[in-house]
Design an enzyme around this catalytic site. Structure first.
Site, mmCIF file in Angstrom:
data_model
loop_
_atom_site.group_PDB
_atom_site.id
_atom_site.type_symbol
_atom_site.label_atom_id
_atom_site.label_comp_id
_atom_site.label_asym_id
_atom_site.label_seq_id
_atom_site.Cartn_x
_atom_site.Cartn_y
_atom_site.Cartn_z
ATOM 1 N N CYS A 1 0.835 -1.187 0.000
ATOM 2 C CA CYS A 1 0.000 0.000 0.000
ATOM 3 C C CYS A 1 0.876 1.244 0.000
ATOM 4 O O CYS A 1 1.811 1.345 0.787
ATOM 5 C CB CYS A 1 -0.867 -0.022 1.241
ATOM 6 S SG CYS A 1 -2.289 0.982 1.052
ATOM 7 N N ASN B 1 -0.312 -9.411 -9.841
ATOM 8 C CA ASN B 1 -1.389 -8.435 -9.650
ATOM 9 C C ASN B 1 -1.021 -7.134 -10.368
ATOM 10 O O ASN B 1 0.142 -6.810 -10.523
ATOM 11 C CB ASN B 1 -1.591 -8.171 -8.137
ATOM 12 C CG ASN B 1 -2.456 -6.952 -7.849
ATOM 13 O OD1 ASN B 1 -2.008 -5.976 -7.254
ATOM 14 N ND2 ASN B 1 -3.698 -7.002 -8.281
ATOM 15 N N GLY B 2 -2.054 -6.417 -10.801
ATOM 16 C CA GLY B 2 -1.849 -5.095 -11.390
ATOM 17 C C GLY B 2 -2.329 -4.988 -12.823
ATOM 18 O O GLY B 2 -1.761 -5.609 -13.714
ATOM 19 N N GLY B 3 -3.404 -4.240 -13.025
ATOM 20 C CA GLY B 3 -3.863 -3.911 -14.376
ATOM 21 C C GLY B 3 -4.478 -5.071 -15.144
ATOM 22 O O GLY B 3 -4.645 -4.963 -16.358
ATOM 23 N N ARG C 1 -9.364 -3.750 -9.393
ATOM 24 C CA ARG C 1 -10.400 -2.847 -9.903
ATOM 25 C C ARG C 1 -11.334 -3.489 -10.913
ATOM 26 O O ARG C 1 -12.543 -3.196 -10.935
ATOM 27 C CB ARG C 1 -9.737 -1.596 -10.505
ATOM 28 C CG ARG C 1 -9.158 -0.694 -9.427
ATOM 29 C CD ARG C 1 -8.139 0.263 -9.972
ATOM 30 N NE ARG C 1 -6.939 -0.431 -10.439
ATOM 31 C CZ ARG C 1 -5.881 0.191 -10.944
ATOM 32 N NH1 ARG C 1 -5.886 1.502 -11.051
ATOM 33 N NH2 ARG C 1 -4.828 -0.502 -11.326
HETATM 34 C C1 LIG Z 1 -9.966 1.616 -3.803
HETATM 35 C C2 LIG Z 1 -8.744 0.756 -3.630
HETATM 36 C C3 LIG Z 1 -8.348 0.399 -2.351
HETATM 37 C C4 LIG Z 1 -7.235 -0.428 -2.164
HETATM 38 N N1 LIG Z 1 -6.919 -0.849 -0.912
HETATM 39 C C5 LIG Z 1 -5.907 -1.751 -0.735
HETATM 40 C C6 LIG Z 1 -5.678 -2.365 0.505
HETATM 41 O O1 LIG Z 1 -6.414 -2.175 1.478
HETATM 42 N N2 LIG Z 1 -4.631 -3.221 0.621
HETATM 43 C C7 LIG Z 1 -3.822 -3.518 -0.445
HETATM 44 O O2 LIG Z 1 -2.883 -4.320 -0.304
HETATM 45 N N3 LIG Z 1 -4.026 -2.970 -1.648
HETATM 46 C C8 LIG Z 1 -5.069 -2.118 -1.812
HETATM 47 N N4 LIG Z 1 -5.350 -1.640 -3.055
HETATM 48 C C9 LIG Z 1 -4.530 -2.094 -4.188
HETATM 49 C C10 LIG Z 1 -5.145 -3.340 -4.798
HETATM 50 O O3 LIG Z 1 -5.183 -4.406 -3.870
HETATM 51 C C11 LIG Z 1 -4.371 -3.775 -6.050
HETATM 52 O O4 LIG Z 1 -3.069 -4.154 -5.670
HETATM 53 C C12 LIG Z 1 -4.276 -2.667 -7.082
HETATM 54 O O5 LIG Z 1 -5.535 -2.053 -7.299
HETATM 55 C C13 LIG Z 1 -3.739 -3.209 -8.420
HETATM 56 O O6 LIG Z 1 -4.574 -4.216 -8.925
HETATM 57 P P1 LIG Z 1 -5.654 -3.903 -10.096
HETATM 58 O O7 LIG Z 1 -4.909 -3.189 -11.180
HETATM 59 O O8 LIG Z 1 -6.171 -5.239 -10.515
HETATM 60 O O9 LIG Z 1 -6.697 -3.008 -9.488
HETATM 61 C C14 LIG Z 1 -6.462 -0.836 -3.275
HETATM 62 C C15 LIG Z 1 -6.876 -0.472 -4.556
HETATM 63 C C16 LIG Z 1 -8.003 0.300 -4.748
HETATM 64 C C17 LIG Z 1 -8.454 0.646 -6.143
#
Ligand SMILES: Cc1cc2nc3c(=O)[nH]c(=O)nc-3n(C[C@H](O)[C@H](O)[C@H](O)COP(=O)(O)O)c2cc1C
Length: 345
Positions: free
Chosen positions: A100, A223-225, A246
């Site tokens: 985070c 993870n990511g995107g 997301r």
């Molecule tokens: C609104 C929001 C809140 C998030 N809160 C956390 C969290 O509490 N802990 C964490 O490890 N990552 C958190 N993330 C990151 C996500 O777990 C993830 O790593 C990041 O969105 C990338 O993945 P994605 O591209 O599939 O969204 C958050 C992301 C978003 C969009």
């Protein structure tokens, strides 16, 4: 050194922890769409678990399982204490947040900041292990730019090379981490908002593929995107599992197809109409003091990419002057009732 043995069953697909999103209501909703995907709580700090309202923070419905608890912290003692307290709730996995980038978190030396302190992360995992038999996983970034944040004792504040990533893994894996979940971007600790930190630093999937190749004995999730079922399929050729954030929130119906990655290889044939019917039952059972909008806001993307999307969003955001159950029953009549599970995203 910590000597316990890794014993995790790799879940293949998981939905990322997301603050303000992956609460109990969202998890109940997503469980209607996918039975096997591993779900995560929102990040909860060790301090909150130790000093806060534990039932409010940790209670969940058995229906949400398999469910992992994500904890953030900055010292082994408190992390250990928090894990011990959480034992009573019997989560399926405990995850440590090392990814985070939010100021609130990194300002307290938690989250991605800890990438600069792999020995501390190792000790935290050891302390977690001492307090639970559950699988312990670590969610982290591929690196950080700690300029303006890391103390002067660091001669290099940008820790973003592949070798930095393997150095982190080499040290932390000594604590026998059951799974590393790697967000394929660095976090820039100063100057970018958490949202920007999920978009600006370039994606480096190749680093994670290489990591799995060089550490075949470790469980590595990417993870990511990642947005589509096709992309998930591609990643699964290189790594053990895929975590979706997301996209699972914005287009949750995709999860019905994600179900095919689990044994049996079948999509979940529930229709959107049936999901709404289940939501009605869920809402009818809720405590009176729970705002129904707080449940339905998580379903905003249910009709993503199909007819009825705008109407559904209007229905669940309008100021409500009627019984929510009646509104949802009416919605079932208004919204398109063709086989709604047809893939159109
Ligand atoms: C609104 C929001 C809140 C998030 N809160 C956390 C969290 O509490 N802990 C964490 O490890 N990552 C958190 N993330 C990151 C996500 O777990 C993830 O790593 C990041 O969105 C990338 O993945 P994605 O591209 O599939 O969204 C958050 C992301 C978003 C969009």
């Amino acid at each position: 050194m910590c000597h316990n043995i890794s014993k995790i069953k790799t879940p293949k697909i998981s939905i990322a922890p997301m603050v303000d999103r992956t609460d109990r209501h969202f998890r109940y909703f997503t469980r209607l769409l996918t039975k096997n995907t591993l779900l995560y709580t929102e990040m909860i700090t060790a301090q909150a678990i130790i000093h806060g309202d534990r039932n409010m923070l940790l209670d969940f419905d058995e229906f949400e399982r398999p469910l992992a608890l994500q904890i953030a912290g900055c010292d082994s003692k408190n992390i250990g204490k928090a894990v011990k307290i959480a034992e009573k709730w019997n989560y399926d996995e405990i995850n440590l947040n090392v990814g985070c980038s939010s100021d609130r978190v990194s300002g307290n030396d938690m989250g991605a900041y800890l990438i600069a302190y792999p020995e501390l992360v190792r000790d935290m995992v050891c302390q977690m292990r001492k307090n639970t038999d559950k699988p312990i996983t670590v969610k982290h970034r591929i690196g950080i730019d700690g300029s303006g944040i890391l103390p002067d004792s660091f001669d290099r504040k940008i820790i973003d090379k592949y070798e930095d990533l393997t150095n982190f893994i080499d040290i932390v894996e000594k604590a026998k981490v059951d799974r590393f979940i790697v967000h394929a971007r660095i976090a820039i600790l100063a100057g970018l908002s958490p949202k920007e930190n999920r978009e600006v630093p370039p994606i480096r999937y190749e680093d994670i593929y290489r990591l799995k190749k060089e550490y075949p004995y470790l469980n590595i999730d990417i993870n990511g995107g990642i947005k589509t079922v096709e992309e998930i399929q591609t990643h699964l050729k290189h790594v053990d599992g895929v975590m979706i954030g997301r996209a699972a929130y914005d287009n949750p119906f995709m999860l019905t197809e994600v179900e095919k990655f689990f044994k049996g290889g079948k999509v979940n044939n529930i229709s959107r109409g049936e999901v709404i019917e289940e939501l009605i039952k869920y809402i009818e059972k809720l405590d009176e003091n729970i705002k129904i909008q707080n449940v339905l806001k998580h379903t905003m993307g249910l009709f993503h990419g199909v007819k009825g999307s705008k109407k559904w969003r209007q229905i669940i955001t309008l100021p409500w002057d009627k019984d929510p159950v009646d509104i949802l029953k009416e919605a079932l009549e208004i919204l398109p009732q063709e086989p709604l599970n047809i893939k159109k995203y």
